[in-house]
Design an enzyme around this catalytic site. Sequence first.
Site, PDB file in Angstrom:
ATOM      1  N   GLU A  79       0.842  -1.193   0.000  1.00  0.00           N
ATOM      2  CA  GLU A  79       0.000   0.000   0.000  1.00  0.00           C
ATOM      3  C   GLU A  79       0.880   1.247   0.000  1.00  0.00           C
ATOM      4  O   GLU A  79       0.409   2.338   0.286  1.00  0.00           O
ATOM      5  CB  GLU A  79      -0.967   0.003   1.176  1.00  0.00           C
ATOM      6  CG  GLU A  79      -0.341  -0.180   2.542  1.00  0.00           C
ATOM      7  CD  GLU A  79      -1.370  -0.260   3.648  1.00  0.00           C
ATOM      8  OE1 GLU A  79      -1.953   0.784   3.986  1.00  0.00           O
ATOM      9  OE2 GLU A  79      -1.586  -1.366   4.176  1.00  0.00           O
ATOM     10  N   CYS A 111      -3.234  -4.077   4.374  1.00  0.00           N
ATOM     11  CA  CYS A 111      -2.225  -5.016   4.867  1.00  0.00           C
ATOM     12  C   CYS A 111      -2.472  -6.453   4.427  1.00  0.00           C
ATOM     13  O   CYS A 111      -1.679  -7.346   4.742  1.00  0.00           O
ATOM     14  CB  CYS A 111      -2.174  -4.954   6.394  1.00  0.00           C
ATOM     15  SG  CYS A 111      -1.781  -3.310   7.024  1.00  0.00           S
ATOM     16  N   HIS A 233      -1.417 -10.780  11.793  1.00  0.00           N
ATOM     17  CA  HIS A 233      -0.993  -9.468  11.289  1.00  0.00           C
ATOM     18  C   HIS A 233      -0.842  -8.559  12.494  1.00  0.00           C
ATOM     19  O   HIS A 233      -1.719  -8.500  13.362  1.00  0.00           O
ATOM     20  CB  HIS A 233      -2.044  -8.908  10.332  1.00  0.00           C
ATOM     21  CG  HIS A 233      -1.886  -7.429  10.109  1.00  0.00           C
ATOM     22  ND1 HIS A 233      -0.725  -6.881   9.582  1.00  0.00           N
ATOM     23  CD2 HIS A 233      -2.716  -6.380  10.382  1.00  0.00           C
ATOM     24  CE1 HIS A 233      -0.857  -5.567   9.534  1.00  0.00           C
ATOM     25  NE2 HIS A 233      -2.042  -5.235  10.005  1.00  0.00           N
TER      26      HIS A 233
END
Length: 390
Positions: A79, A111, A233
């Site tokens: 990103e 993400c 994550h």
Amino acid sequence: MNIGIDKIGFYTPHLYVDMNQLAVARNVEPEKFTIGIGQEKMAIPPITQDSVTLAANAALDILDDRDKEQIDFVIFGTESGIDHSKSAGVYVHELLDLNPNARSIEVKQACYGATAAIQMAKGHIALNPESKVLVLGADIARYGLNTGGESTQGAGAVAMIISADPKVMILEEKSTYLTKDIMDFWRPVYSDRAFVDGKFSNEQYISFFQEVWKQYKEQTGRNLEDFEAICFHLPYTKMGLKALRTVLAETTEDVQERLTSNYKISTKYNRIVGNIYTGSLYLSFLSLLELKEDLQDGSRIGLFSYGSGAVGEFFTGILQNNYRDHLYVQQHNQLFEERKEVSVDEYEAIFGNTLPTDGSNIELDVTNDPAAICVSGITEHMRQYVNKRR
């Protein structure tokens, strides 16, 4: 056919700021950063590093000549892209001297991008068993000085080779996933800094994990006892723990202790790097593999991927026989050991030293950047790169 992660490498810039020092400079209790969000150091990218160079440096030392010939697909999840048209994958393809008979693309969903790349790679390998796919997750998390998100910044990249008969981990077929159109985190095309609704994003992260975990249990019949560890994550290292704790009551105290202990090990690299968006989950996975020396071959590892906006997925893998023989532990240890701490004043100066956005040409001095691959300038709106090993 068994498909999965054959190799995995990592890179982070050579500069960092200590979170205790940043807390003092921001008139914040240091424990808010080191304990509250669980961060110790924050990687700082110099002007000579961007998402392209981070990814290329992560891949550089894990690829041999055979890999370069067999890789026929480069998928770059980010990103922090540098061009609205040309993919970051094309730049990396050239910098690494890969086989020209290849596809190179960039994928985006906050993400989640590198996970999307892995799933795409699995399909490609299923159709082309002799091929290899280079999957990249590279980002620079940038919110701004003295902002609420400043303490969750970071920079780095993870590179993975996806192939048949992988040496590190087989990716199991079943995964569960979820998409919802929400505004918990976003970065408009006109802004170089992200916007985030922190409380809402935390809530959605946990909600997504609970939903995809519930789906996974229903569809597979597996439960927490079937996992040696679950990696998450990690926008900051406490985030995954908050999600994990919501399901621990489903299992015994022994399993709770195992999953919690292994979770802590899986966060150690992230604690000293910060948030690297698309690579954060895989940095956590790498931390587990390299730092838990008694992690057994054949262990099942769960992975929760979350990309704001939002897409979430839970998927799993089985560690292969002698997987540790195919890791790059010494290389990554050296990378961390050779980093240099900068003061808060130096960090702020580096943060403000950015590439021109008005079309100006610039030539950069790359001699102070120890990385093999760097941004060397801009000429006529085109970023210039150098691979010092050529």
